[in-house]
Design an enzyme around this catalytic site. Structure first.
Site, PDB file in Angstrom:
ATOM      1  CB  SER A 257     139.422 -20.156  29.324  1.00 42.16           C
ATOM      2  OG  SER A 257     138.187 -19.532  28.618  1.00 42.16           O
ATOM      3  CE  LYS A 258     138.143 -20.021  36.804  1.00 35.14           C
ATOM      4  NZ  LYS A 258     138.785 -19.017  37.610  1.00 35.14           N
TER       5      LYS A 258
END
Ligand code: GLU
Length: 485
Positions: A257-258
């Site tokens: 994820s980010k």
């Protein structure tokens, strides 16, 4: 499967950056098509207007261009299957036409339920998410009621009609047959109240009408695929070959994820990774060739790629491995291209008028990503503060005392010497060592330490001296003598 030309599609939603998982789908779709001389198509899936991000389509074009995943057809390149943007396809009436066909076949129905009614439906927790199953209330409406509602302009959606009995089987190339009880499937929305199709409906209509033969996508779509299969069956269409890809995780085995800081292509490029290395690395996130070879150009991938060898186990995004691979690409890069990419980092670390090309050549085989350069070359700009303990080196048999003696000796010799080229300086220092029956390291270690102030340098003492020049060399040696004295 028919023997028709292979046609694959990359079907991104323009919602922001190019996630590593999206780029992997695009790459695999591209490779499957090109491996067999087929066509690779770009389709923009913008039916979810709420998630649309301005500029995201440009990111998609730029990334495909930069990575070499050239599309044969797309919004900017008509191949006879357009429009290639779903919001434009919608305006042609295609989705509504097919939805009505399903209604006529009893495979779909109008639903006029309002928010309040939907909110009152029973919910179930599936995969940690709360899901409400539609109770088919509107399936019971009479023809007259439906017509009256439509005439009155009452908002509606169109839902897929999935029977409560029986089961549906869908085939994935990697996962094999997957059978789901129909009663476990919700009557999903095909056409939304704003008139847009859902992804769930549009992907089926588009893949069929655009003659797509192979669909590659993340395995988060695996569970919905039986519903899509029912749509293909209802229309009497042949479904494409499906390849659902394993999840990409971070080092902690959580979905990438980010937060990882390197989940998108743009992040990686900003961090100094080379496009070709990123593409090569992403190819290996879930796929490997028979011989476990790791370094591939895009052309080599086209030749070797076989989607049957894609793994079902999650692929770990290992930034350490990508860094290694990037280093290999940098080593193999031709010097001019390397210099062009290295120059901004060199200039960031060095403002003095030094020979940056020479410094670039020193670091080329030593860095993994471009930003490594700054810390590696900063001593050229300015001698860092350092500890005299650095003069103590067991293997070289040097200590502070021996270093001081050598540097004092050399100071006069270096003052008298004018040819500050690497070769000449090396000969000079070697000659001095030979004359005193010292090992080379006994002399070169203290000199390198004095001129760099660093334990590790991208080049030897005399190469550094050549770059910084006579005056600065003598200043640094004098400083060392004072520190050691
Ligand atoms: N628009 C979908 C996405 O970006 C595409 C999925 C698919 O390839 O079918 O996730």
């Amino acid at each position: 499967m028919s023997t028709a030309k292979i046609r694959t599609r990359y079907a991104p939603s323009p919602t922001g950056k190019m996630h590593v998982g999206n780029l992997r789908s695009a790459l695999y779709e591209f490779l499957i098509a090109k491996h067999d001389g087929g066509d690779f198509m770009l389709r923009i899936e913008d039916t979810d207007q709420e998630r649309f991000v301005e500029g995201a389509i440009d990111i998609i074009y730029r990334t495909l261009e930069k990575t070499g995943l050239k599309h044969d057809e797309g919004p900017d390149k008509d191949g006879g299957y357009g429009p290639y943007i779903q919001s434009e396809r919608m305006k042609t009436g295609i989705y509504m036409k097919y939805a009505k066909e399903l209604i006529d076949k009893g495979e779909a129905y109008y639903c006029f339920c309002d928010k309040e009614r939907l909110a009152s439906l029973k919910t179930e927790v599936v995969d940690g998410k709360e899901i409400s199953f539609y109770d088919k209330h509107c399936l019971g409406l009479s023809k007259e009621e439906i017509e009256a509602n439509l005439a009155a302009g009452k908002p509606f959606v169109i839902r897929q009609n999935i029977p409560n009995e029986g089961s549906t089987t869908f085939t994935d190339e990697l996962y094999g047959d997957i059978t789901v009880e129909n009663s476990e499937m919700d009557d999903m929305i095909l056409i939304k109240s704003d008139g847009y199709p859902t992804y769930n409906f549009a992907n089926v209509v588009d893949d069929h009408t655009m003659n797509i033969t192979h669909v590659v996508r993340g395995n988060e779509y695996l569970s919905s695929s039986p519903k899509y299969q029912r749509l293909y069956d209802a229309f009497g269409w042949q479904s494409p070959v499906y390849v659902h890809l394993p999840l990409i995780t971070d080092e902690n085995h959580k979905k990438l994820s980010k937060r990882s800081g390197h989940s998108s292509f743009e992040d990686l490029i900003d961090q100094g990774f080379v496009t070709e290395a990123v593409v090569n690395y992403i190819a290996l996130l879930g796929w490997s060739p028979e011989d476990n070879r790791e370094i591939f150009t895009l052309d080599e991938l086209i030749k070797e790629f076989d989607y049957h060898r894609i793994s079902k186990s999650p692929a770990v995004f290992d930034i350490v491995k990508l860094r290694w691979m990037n280093g290999e690409y940098i080593k193999a890069m031709d010097f001019d291209k390397f210099y062009e990419m290295a120059e901004p980092y060199l200039k960031q670390a060095i403002t003095k008028d030094l020979d940056l090309k020479k410094i670039a050549a020193m670091v080329k085989t030593r860095i993994e990503v471009f930003p490594d350069i700054c810390e590696m070359v900063d001593f050229f700009e300015e001698l860092p503060e350092y500890d005299t303990e650095m003069y103590v080196h067991k293997k070289m048999k040097t200590d502070k005392e021996s270093s001081l003696a050598v540097l004092k000796d050399l100071k006069g010799i270096l003052e008298a010497h004018d040819d500050y080229t690497n070769d000449s300086l090396y000969e000079l220092l070697q000659g001095y060592a030979a004359e005193h029956e010292y090992k080379n390291g006994y002399v070169l270690w203290p000199v390198r330490t004095a001129v760099s102030g660093k334990q590790m340098t991208p080049a030897g003492a005399t190469e550094i001296m050549e770059v910084i020049g006579k005056e600065e060399t003598l200043n640094r040696i004098e400083k060392a003598i004072q520190m050691l004295g």
